[in-house]
Scaffold this motif. Structure first.
Motif, PDB file in Angstrom:
ATOM      1  N   THR A   1      -8.689  -8.160   1.497  1.00 33.52           N
ATOM      2  CA  THR A   1      -8.200  -7.009   0.380  1.00 33.52           C
ATOM      3  C   THR A   1      -7.847  -8.157  -0.546  1.00 33.52           C
ATOM      4  OG1 THR A   1      -8.592  -5.631   0.720  1.00 33.52           O
ATOM      5  CG2 THR A   1      -7.685  -5.387  -0.657  1.00 33.52           C
ATOM      6  N   ILE A   2      -6.266  -8.316  -0.039  1.00 35.10           N
ATOM      7  CA  ILE A   2      -5.529  -9.596  -0.850  1.00 35.10           C
ATOM      8  C   ILE A   2      -6.197 -10.412  -0.802  1.00 35.10           C
ATOM      9  CG2 ILE A   2      -3.223 -10.565  -0.357  1.00 35.10           C
ATOM     10  CD1 ILE A   2      -2.073  -8.736   1.689  1.00 35.10           C
ATOM     11  N   PHE A   3      -6.940 -11.337  -0.495  1.00 37.35           N
ATOM     12  CA  PHE A   3      -7.642 -13.033  -0.381  1.00 37.35           C
ATOM     13  C   PHE A   3      -8.988 -13.013  -1.049  1.00 37.35           C
ATOM     14  CE2 PHE A   3      -5.896 -15.928   3.030  1.00 37.35           C
ATOM     15  CZ  PHE A   3      -4.678 -15.060   4.182  1.00 37.35           C
ATOM     16  N   LYS A   4      -9.656 -11.957  -1.289  1.00 36.09           N
ATOM     17  CA  LYS A   4     -10.201 -11.429  -2.174  1.00 36.09           C
ATOM     18  C   LYS A   4      -9.668 -11.909  -3.707  1.00 36.09           C
ATOM     19  CE  LYS A   4     -13.831  -9.365   0.612  1.00 36.09           C
ATOM     20  NZ  LYS A   4     -15.582  -7.843   0.533  1.00 36.09           N
ATOM     21  N   GLN A   5      -8.381 -11.516  -3.755  1.00 37.50           N
ATOM     22  CA  GLN A   5      -8.213 -11.568  -5.257  1.00 37.50           C
ATOM     23  C   GLN A   5      -7.929 -13.460  -5.526  1.00 37.50           C
ATOM     24  OE1 GLN A   5      -3.811  -9.524  -6.668  1.00 37.50           O
ATOM     25  NE2 GLN A   5      -4.176  -9.922  -4.101  1.00 37.50           N
TER      26      GLN A   5
ATOM     27  N   SER B   1       0.807   8.680   1.620  1.00 35.15           N
ATOM     28  CA  SER B   1       1.047   7.129   1.270  1.00 35.15           C
ATOM     29  C   SER B   1       2.305   6.751   2.016  1.00 35.15           C
ATOM     30  CB  SER B   1       1.502   6.908  -0.192  1.00 35.15           C
ATOM     31  OG  SER B   1       2.639   7.884  -0.483  1.00 35.15           O
ATOM     32  N   LEU B   2       2.572   5.734   2.225  1.00 37.39           N
ATOM     33  CA  LEU B   2       4.064   4.956   2.730  1.00 37.39           C
ATOM     34  C   LEU B   2       3.958   4.102   1.520  1.00 37.39           C
ATOM     35  CD1 LEU B   2       2.735   3.926   6.289  1.00 37.39           C
ATOM     36  CD2 LEU B   2       5.114   5.672   5.555  1.00 37.39           C
ATOM     37  N   ASN B   3       6.222   4.004   1.630  1.00 41.69           N
ATOM     38  CA  ASN B   3       6.234   3.022   0.934  1.00 41.69           C
ATOM     39  C   ASN B   3       7.275   2.246   1.753  1.00 41.69           C
ATOM     40  OD1 ASN B   3       5.138   4.039  -1.512  1.00 41.69           O
ATOM     41  ND2 ASN B   3       7.202   5.116  -2.588  1.00 41.69           N
ATOM     42  N   PHE B   4       7.769   1.146   1.132  1.00 44.28           N
ATOM     43  CA  PHE B   4       8.529   0.898   1.567  1.00 44.28           C
ATOM     44  C   PHE B   4       8.970  -1.039   1.330  1.00 44.28           C
ATOM     45  CE2 PHE B   4       5.018  -1.261   3.458  1.00 44.28           C
ATOM     46  CZ  PHE B   4       4.953  -2.468   3.763  1.00 44.28           C
TER      47      PHE B   4
ATOM     48  N   THR C   1       3.828   0.051  -1.672  1.00 45.03           N
ATOM     49  CA  THR C   1       2.731   1.056  -1.455  1.00 45.03           C
ATOM     50  C   THR C   1       1.406   0.971  -0.461  1.00 45.03           C
ATOM     51  OG1 THR C   1       4.003   2.404  -3.118  1.00 45.03           O
ATOM     52  CG2 THR C   1       2.289   3.526  -2.386  1.00 45.03           C
ATOM     53  N   LEU C   2       1.017   1.729   0.606  1.00 45.73           N
ATOM     54  CA  LEU C   2       0.340   2.370   0.987  1.00 45.73           C
ATOM     55  C   LEU C   2      -0.701   3.277   0.697  1.00 45.73           C
ATOM     56  CD1 LEU C   2       0.791   0.772   3.840  1.00 45.73           C
ATOM     57  CD2 LEU C   2      -0.016  -1.068   2.428  1.00 45.73           C
ATOM     58  N   ALA C   3      -1.694   3.457   0.360  1.00 45.88           N
ATOM     59  CA  ALA C   3      -2.021   4.932   0.668  1.00 45.88           C
ATOM     60  C   ALA C   3      -2.817   5.094   1.696  1.00 45.88           C
ATOM     61  CB  ALA C   3      -3.617   4.044  -0.078  1.00 45.88           C
TER      62      ALA C   3
ATOM     63  N   GLY D   1      -2.541  -6.055  -3.616  1.00 46.73           N
ATOM     64  CA  GLY D   1      -3.588  -5.804  -2.637  1.00 46.73           C
ATOM     65  C   GLY D   1      -3.827  -5.190  -1.807  1.00 46.73           C
ATOM     66  N   LEU D   2      -2.163  -4.977  -0.885  1.00 47.44           N
ATOM     67  CA  LEU D   2      -1.609  -4.114  -0.564  1.00 47.44           C
ATOM     68  C   LEU D   2      -2.046  -2.119  -1.223  1.00 47.44           C
ATOM     69  CD1 LEU D   2       1.199  -5.346   1.711  1.00 47.44           C
ATOM     70  CD2 LEU D   2      -1.255  -4.916   2.357  1.00 47.44           C
ATOM     71  N   ALA D   3      -1.911  -2.379  -2.379  1.00 44.38           N
ATOM     72  CA  ALA D   3      -2.006  -0.732  -3.321  1.00 44.38           C
ATOM     73  C   ALA D   3      -3.435  -1.151  -3.083  1.00 44.38           C
ATOM     74  CB  ALA D   3      -1.311  -0.957  -4.342  1.00 44.38           C
ATOM     75  N   ASP D   4      -4.423  -1.420  -3.175  1.00 43.52           N
ATOM     76  CA  ASP D   4      -6.115  -1.346  -2.994  1.00 43.52           C
ATOM     77  C   ASP D   4      -6.634  -0.796  -1.893  1.00 43.52           C
ATOM     78  OD1 ASP D   4      -5.923  -1.978  -6.144  1.00 43.52           O
ATOM     79  OD2 ASP D   4      -5.995  -3.981  -5.570  1.00 43.52           O
ATOM     80  N   PHE D   5      -6.096  -1.414  -1.236  1.00 42.53           N
ATOM     81  CA  PHE D   5      -6.508  -1.014   0.379  1.00 42.53           C
ATOM     82  C   PHE D   5      -6.308   0.384   0.470  1.00 42.53           C
ATOM     83  CE2 PHE D   5      -4.276   0.332   5.209  1.00 42.53           C
ATOM     84  CZ  PHE D   5      -5.983   0.207   5.632  1.00 42.53           C
TER      85      PHE D   5
END
Length: 483
Positions: free
Chosen positions: A140-144, A280-283, A299-301, A331-335
Motif C-alpha cells: 500500500t505504501i509502495f504503490k504510491q 483503530s490504533l494510534n501511535f 493511525t491504523l484501521a 500508506g498505513l492509513a490506507d491499509f
C-alpha cells in the motif's frame, strides 16, 4: 486495476534458465506464461508438470496435448517412458518437451531467471505471524510511487513463491513477496529463488513445532532467509522478539547490513504512545532524522495491537526505500486488514465479528485475545485447534485457555481435538464451566446465536484446517437476515 503482462518465454530462455535441461524435442516458439494448473492455463502457456507427495502433474500432459498445449517441462523419467510412436507424434505436432531431473526445482529455476531479468527490487517477508499484513502494508505504501508485484492469497511456498515471481513484467519496479515454511531448509530454497534486496523477519513464535521441535529452531529456520539477501541488501529485524539474538548473531557474523524496529528504545525505528481505540490504533512513529529523531503520528484501521509491529516493519522498509514520513503515514492509513486476518465485519445489531480464521499459532492466538480484551462490552471467543504443534500441542492449548479466561470474555466456544485442553486451562484460571461450550461447527453456531446481544464482539480463530470461517459465514448470514 492496472495489469501487467509477464515477460514471455522463448525456448532459448527456457533452456538457459533450466541450465541442465535435456531437450530431446524442441520446436522454437514463445510462451506468454508459465503454468502449473492444467484447469486454468491457456493453451499458449508453458506447462510445468509438478510432482508432489499426493499429486502428479504428468497425469495431465497427454490431455493437455490434446487440448493444444505446445510446451511442457517434465521429468526425464516421464519422457523416457513414451513409446517411439508417441515421440514421433509429438514431433509432427511441433510440441516442445524440456526434460529435467525434478520439475519443482525447475519451477524455481524459471522463477529465479524471471526475477533476475525483470531487474526489480524484491522484499522478502517471513515470520511466525504478520507476514500477510506486513506485505499488504508495504504494498500500500509502495504503490504510491512504484509499480509493485505482490503475493496473492497464500502463494508463499515452494510452488506459490515461484508462481508469484513468474508474473513479473518489465514494467514492475518492486516485488513484495511472502515466504512461508514449516521445516528447516525451506527458506534457504525460497531465498535462493527470490534473492531479496530486503529481507524481513516479523517475529518468531511457537509455530510449526511438529516439524521443527522448538521455538529456537523456528528462529533459526526463519533466519535462513538472511544469507540469501543480495549484496548491499538489508535485513529488517524485530528488536522485541525474544529470539532476536539468534538473528543478530547471523547478520553480524555474515556482515549483513541490518536495521531493527520495535517498541524498545534500542530500536532505530520504533513506536511510542500506542493508543488502542474501539476500531483503530494510534501511535507515534520515531526514526533517525537529519537532526536527531523525526516522528509522525500513525493511525491504523484496526484495533489489533499486534499490527503495530507489522506497521513498524513496513515503515522500516519504506524508509530504506526513500519514502518520506508523510508518504508512510498515508500508506498505513490506507491499509485495510486482509480477509481472515484480524478482519472486522459488521453484519448488524451493533455486533462486530472479528474474522481471524486464516491460521493460528500460540503467538497469533495471544494477539487476538489481547485485542478483544480491551472491549468493555460483552465478548465471545470461538477458538479452533492450532495445528502442527507436535507433542507440545496439549500444553500450548491449555495456555490458550488460560489466556482466554484472563482476557475478560463472556463466553468461550471451543472446537477440535484439543478442546478439552483449552477448557482445562480456562477452568484453572477460574473461568465458569457453564460459560464454556465444546462442539462441532453446527452445535457452536446454534449456541452462539442464543447468546448474541447488541454491541457484542465475537472473535473467531483457529488453524486453516479447522475451517472456522464456516462459523463466521453462518453468523454473518444470521445477523444480516435479522438486520
Amino acid at each position: 486495476m492496472i495489469s501487467f503482462s509477464p515477460i514471455p518465454w522463448h525456448t532459448d530462455h527456457i533452456i538457459e534458465a533450466l541450465e541442465t535441461a535435456q531437450t530431446p524435442l524442441i520446436a522454437p516458439c514463445t510462451f506468454p506464461k508459465v503454468a502449473t494448473d492444467s484447469r486454468t492455463m491457456a493453451t499458449q502457456d508453458l506447462f510445468v508438470a509438478i510432482k508432489g507427495e499426493t499429486f502428479d502433474g504428468h497425469r495431465f500432459v497427454k490431455p493437455l496435448m490434446d487440448r493444444g498445449v505446445r510446451g511442457f517441462v517434465v521429468e526425464s523419467s516421464f519422457f523416457q517412458k513414451l513409446s517411439p510412436a508417441e515421440k514421433k507424434k509429438l514431433i509432427s505436432k511441433g510440441i516442445s518437451f524440456f526434460c529435467v531431473e525434478n520439475t519443482l526445482t525447475a519451477l524455481g529455476k524459471l522463477a529465479a531467471f524471471q526475477r533476475n531479468r525483470a531487474n526489480v527490487k524484491v522484499i522478502g517477508i517471513t515470520g511466525s505471524c504478520g507476514k500477510t499484513s506486513t506485505r499488504e502494508m508495504i504494498t500500500t505504501i509502495f504503490k504510491q510511487k512504484y509499480k509493485v508485484l505482490t503475493t496473492q492469497g497464500n502463494f508463499n511456498n515452494e510452488i506459490g513463491l515461484p508462481l508469484t515471481l513468474l508474473n513479473l513484467s518489465h514494467d514492475h519496479q518492486w516485488a513484495v513477496v511472502e515466504m512461508g515454511m514449516n521445516h528447516s531448509g525451506e527458506l534457504t530454497r525460497l531465498g535462493k529463488i527470490a534473492r531479496p534486496d530486503m529481507g524481513i523477519i516479523t517475529n518468531t513464535f511457537r509455530a510449526h513445532l511438529e516439524g521443527l521441535g522448538s521455538v529456537e529452531a523456528v528462529a533459526r529456520a526463519k533466519s535462513e532467509l538472511l544469507p540469501c539477501i543480495r549484496d548491499k541488501g538489508l535485513a529488517i529485524l524485530n528488536r522485541d522478539d525474544k529470539r532476536f539474538h539468534i538473528m543478530e548473531e547471523i547478520v553480524e557474523r555474515l556482515n549483513i547490513p541490518h536495521c531493527v524496529f520495535g517498541i524498545t528504545k534500542d530500536a532505530r525505528i520504533r513506536a511510542q504512545e500506542i493508543c488502542q481505540k474501539e476500531d483503530s490504533l494510534n501511535f507515534t512513529l520515531h526514526c533517525p532524522g537529519k537532526k536527531g529523531s523525526d516522528s509522525v503520528e500513525i493511525t491504523l484501521a484496526t484495533p489489533a495491537p499486534a499490527m503495530v509491529e507489522n506497521a513498524l516493519a513496513a515503515a522500516t522498509a519504506a524508509l530504506k526505500a526513500g519514502f518520506s514520513l508523510a508518504e508512510i503515514k498515508k500508506g498505513l492509513a490506507d491499509f485495510t486488514p486482509v480477509k481472515g486476518r484480524m478482519e472486522i465485519l459488521e453484519p448488524g445489531c451493533g455486533i462486530k465479528l472479528i474474522n481471524d480464521t486464516y491460521n493460528a499459532n500460540p503467538g497469533s492466538m495471544a494477539a487476538a485475545l489481547d485485542m478483544i480484551s480491551h472491549h468493555t462490552g460483552p465478548t465471545i471467543a470461538v477458538l479452533g485447534d492450532m495445528l502442527e504443534l507436535g507433542g507440545k500441542a496439549p500444553i500450548l492449548h491449555k495456555e490458550v485457555g488460560q489466556r482466554a479466561a484472563m482476557s475478560g470474555i463472556s463466553h468461550l466456544f471451543i472446537h477440535g481435538d484439543m478442546a478439552l485442553h483449552v477448557m482445562e486451562g480456562a477452568l484453572e484460571k477460574g473461568f465458569p464451566r457453564e460459560k464454556i461450550f465444546i462442539g462441532s461447527h453446527p452445535e457452536l453456531i446454534k449456541k452462539i446465536i442464543q447468546k448474541l446481544t447488541p454491541q457484542m464482539r465475537i472473535l473467531v480463530k483457529g488453524s486453516r484446517g479447522m475451517r472456522m470461517e464456516h462459523i463466521v459465514t453462518a453468523l454473518h448470514n444470521h445477523l444480516g437476515e435479522k438486520n
